[in-house]
Design a protein around this motif. Structure first.
Motif, mmCIF file in Angstrom:
data_model
loop_
_atom_site.group_PDB
_atom_site.id
_atom_site.type_symbol
_atom_site.label_atom_id
_atom_site.label_comp_id
_atom_site.label_asym_id
_atom_site.label_seq_id
_atom_site.Cartn_x
_atom_site.Cartn_y
_atom_site.Cartn_z
ATOM 1 N N MET A 132 15.252 -0.451 3.964
ATOM 2 C CA MET A 132 15.133 -1.718 3.259
ATOM 3 C C MET A 132 15.169 -2.900 4.236
ATOM 4 O O MET A 132 14.516 -3.923 4.011
ATOM 5 C CB MET A 132 16.233 -1.846 2.212
ATOM 6 N N SER A 133 15.926 -2.766 5.319
ATOM 7 C CA SER A 133 15.917 -3.821 6.337
ATOM 8 C C SER A 133 14.551 -3.911 6.998
ATOM 9 O O SER A 133 14.025 -5.008 7.245
ATOM 10 C CB SER A 133 16.998 -3.534 7.395
ATOM 11 N N LEU A 134 13.954 -2.752 7.292
ATOM 12 C CA LEU A 134 12.619 -2.743 7.873
ATOM 13 C C LEU A 134 11.604 -3.301 6.885
ATOM 14 O O LEU A 134 10.651 -3.988 7.275
ATOM 15 C CB LEU A 134 12.245 -1.320 8.282
ATOM 16 N N TYR A 135 11.804 -3.024 5.609
ATOM 17 C CA TYR A 135 10.935 -3.563 4.562
ATOM 18 C C TYR A 135 10.945 -5.091 4.592
ATOM 19 O O TYR A 135 9.893 -5.738 4.506
ATOM 20 C CB TYR A 135 11.419 -3.031 3.217
ATOM 21 N N LEU A 136 12.135 -5.684 4.726
ATOM 22 C CA LEU A 136 12.249 -7.139 4.828
ATOM 23 C C LEU A 136 11.507 -7.654 6.058
ATOM 24 O O LEU A 136 10.746 -8.620 5.989
ATOM 25 C CB LEU A 136 13.719 -7.555 4.898
ATOM 26 N N ILE A 137 11.724 -7.000 7.199
ATOM 27 C CA ILE A 137 11.112 -7.458 8.448
ATOM 28 C C ILE A 137 9.590 -7.419 8.348
ATOM 29 O O ILE A 137 8.894 -8.366 8.744
ATOM 30 C CB ILE A 137 11.608 -6.602 9.625
ATOM 31 N N VAL A 138 9.050 -6.321 7.814
ATOM 32 C CA VAL A 138 7.601 -6.189 7.686
ATOM 33 C C VAL A 138 7.050 -7.271 6.761
ATOM 34 O O VAL A 138 5.995 -7.876 7.041
ATOM 35 C CB VAL A 138 7.232 -4.788 7.165
ATOM 36 N N GLN A 139 7.743 -7.544 5.654
ATOM 37 C CA GLN A 139 7.307 -8.601 4.750
ATOM 38 C C GLN A 139 7.213 -9.948 5.462
ATOM 39 O O GLN A 139 6.197 -10.652 5.391
ATOM 40 C CB GLN A 139 8.274 -8.712 3.575
#
Length: 418
Positions: A132-139
């Motif tokens: 989920m942290s990576l999801y935020l970063i990619v967004q």
């Protein structure tokens, strides 16, 4: 993090292209609308429509997924997004743009719900927080990078609308061609809004106010730029700086929030944002000052949203977090619909400074309400870690990160909230 990427790289690759397309169209419409002669009031309605569609989809998309499955919903919504993006330059009418933006909001929300539930299903208890942290970063990185594309062709032409349409179309290829099975969509019960409010009045009020602030900031930033007579290049840089502030400040503020009374931090961040917004009002013609203010506001608003979610979860049992997340997202969506409308009216009345006056007023109200709530009850027990999320995610992601924060395998099963 490498384990997360190995198992879910098609999702993240597709999400990157998706955010490039979404980030580009948001800025492009603000610029193109001014070139087409749309008034600030008309553009505020156009931008608000996105959040109306987003709110409807948050309620309807789960039923669609349960009925026909992730893959069909994903493909159908993706096709609608590509078609809508192409139609903007061919139908330059405020009513048509409003309807198209509503379609985009509905479709993007449905796509986010699909991606997030897929990502949640593909993650384990040990990797879900990192996923989920990576999801935020990619967004965030995708939207920041999209601002560079605004400067390539002339915004008055057709090409810049073709680019996001192509990017969105490409985004679905790696996901739909992935050999892995689609997840089973898990629905959750809902808590009544009055129950959530009684559990955490500050969390509910903060999430509602942040909906208005976020939609005004990220939906109307390009419109503000045209009212302030910034160039296309300056508008793209201004928008990129806002997102950069949100990306860079999430983690240090999150670290701090796990070590102090979260109400104090909410008060401090809201106060800093309010001061920054009010101070810049007479200096909207100074581009360097705008960049500093944009970074500060972006760095405050995104962490405040995650902080409000974490604070509310401090007073919830783990089994209630998924249900509460839907209610919090609904409150945020209601606030988001009104944000562009009000900030558009204020810019019409006050000029470019109205953009910052609106955000400063809501942040000041949040700071004052935080101070009031601190007199009503003692600080609660921190039951889990701060996990970064952004207001554009669905309740699927909020619920996943909330429960993961409490059940972190390195921290144990969490402590009961007071």
């Amino acid at each position: 993090m490498l384990i997360v990427l190995r198992n879910t790289w098609p999702l993240f690759l597709g999400l990157t292209f998706l955010m490039l397309g979404n980030g580009l169209q948001g800025t492009l419409l603000g610029i193109r609308g001014a070139q087409e002669g749309f008034t600030t009031g008309q553009m505020s309605v156009v931008m608000s429509a996105y959040f109306v569609g987003f709110l409807f989809a948050s309620r309807m998309a789960p039923a669609m997924i349960r009925r026909v499955g992730h893959v069909r919903v994903f493909a159908a919504l993706g096709s609608c997004i590509s078609a809508a993006l192409i139609l903007f330059p061919t139908i330059t009418d405020p009513i048509a743009w409003t309807l198209l933006r509503m379609v985009l909001g509905f479709c993007f929300c449905g796509v986010y719900i699909t991606v997030e539930s897929w990502l949640n299903d593909a993650s384990t208890n040990e990797t879900r927080g990192r996923a989920m942290s990576l999801y935020l970063i990619v967004q965030m990185v995708g939207i920041i990078a999209a601002q560079a594309l605004v400067n390539l062709p002339d915004p008055s032409g057709f090409v810049l609308f073709v680019i996001p349409s192509v990017l969105v179309s490409i985004a679905f290829a790696p996901i739909l061609l992935n050999a892995g099975p689609a997840p089973v969509f898990q629905s959750t019960n809902r808590m009544k809004l009055i129950e959530i409010y009684r559990t955490s009045p500050l969390g509910c009020v903060s999430v509602f106010l942040l909906g208005g602030i976020f939609s005004a900031m990220f939906g109307m930033a390009a419109v503000f730029g045209t009212v302030a007579e910034l160039s296309v290049r300056e508008i793209s840089i201004f928008v990129a700086v806002i997102y950069t502030g949100g990306l860079l400040c999430q983690y240090p503020i999150g670290w701090l929030s796990d070590r102090m009374d979260r109400r104090t931090l909410i008060l401090a961040l809201a106060a800093v944002g309010a001061v920054a917004a009010f101070v810049i009002m007479p200096f909207t013609g100074v581009f360097g000052a705008l960049l500093v203010t944009g970074f500060v506001l972006g760095g405050v608003v995104n962490p405040l949203y995650s902080l409000a979610i974490a604070y509310t979860n401090d007073y919830l049992q783990p089994e209630d977090m998924a249900a509460a997340s839907a209610g919090l997202l609904f409150l945020n969506g209601i606030g988001a619909i009104g944000g562009p409308l009000l900030v558009g009216w204020m810019m019409s009345e006050l000029g470019p400074g109205g953009f910052f006056a609106f955000m400063g007023g809501l942040l000041a109200a949040m700071a004052l309400y935080s101070a009031y709530r601190m007199t009503q009850r003692p600080a609660g027990t921190i039951t889990g870690a701060f996990v970064p999320v952004v207001p554009s995610v669905s309740s699927a992601a909020v619920a996943a990160v909330a429960i993961e924060a409490v059940r972190d395998p390195e921290e144990g099963e969490g402590r009961p909230a007071e």
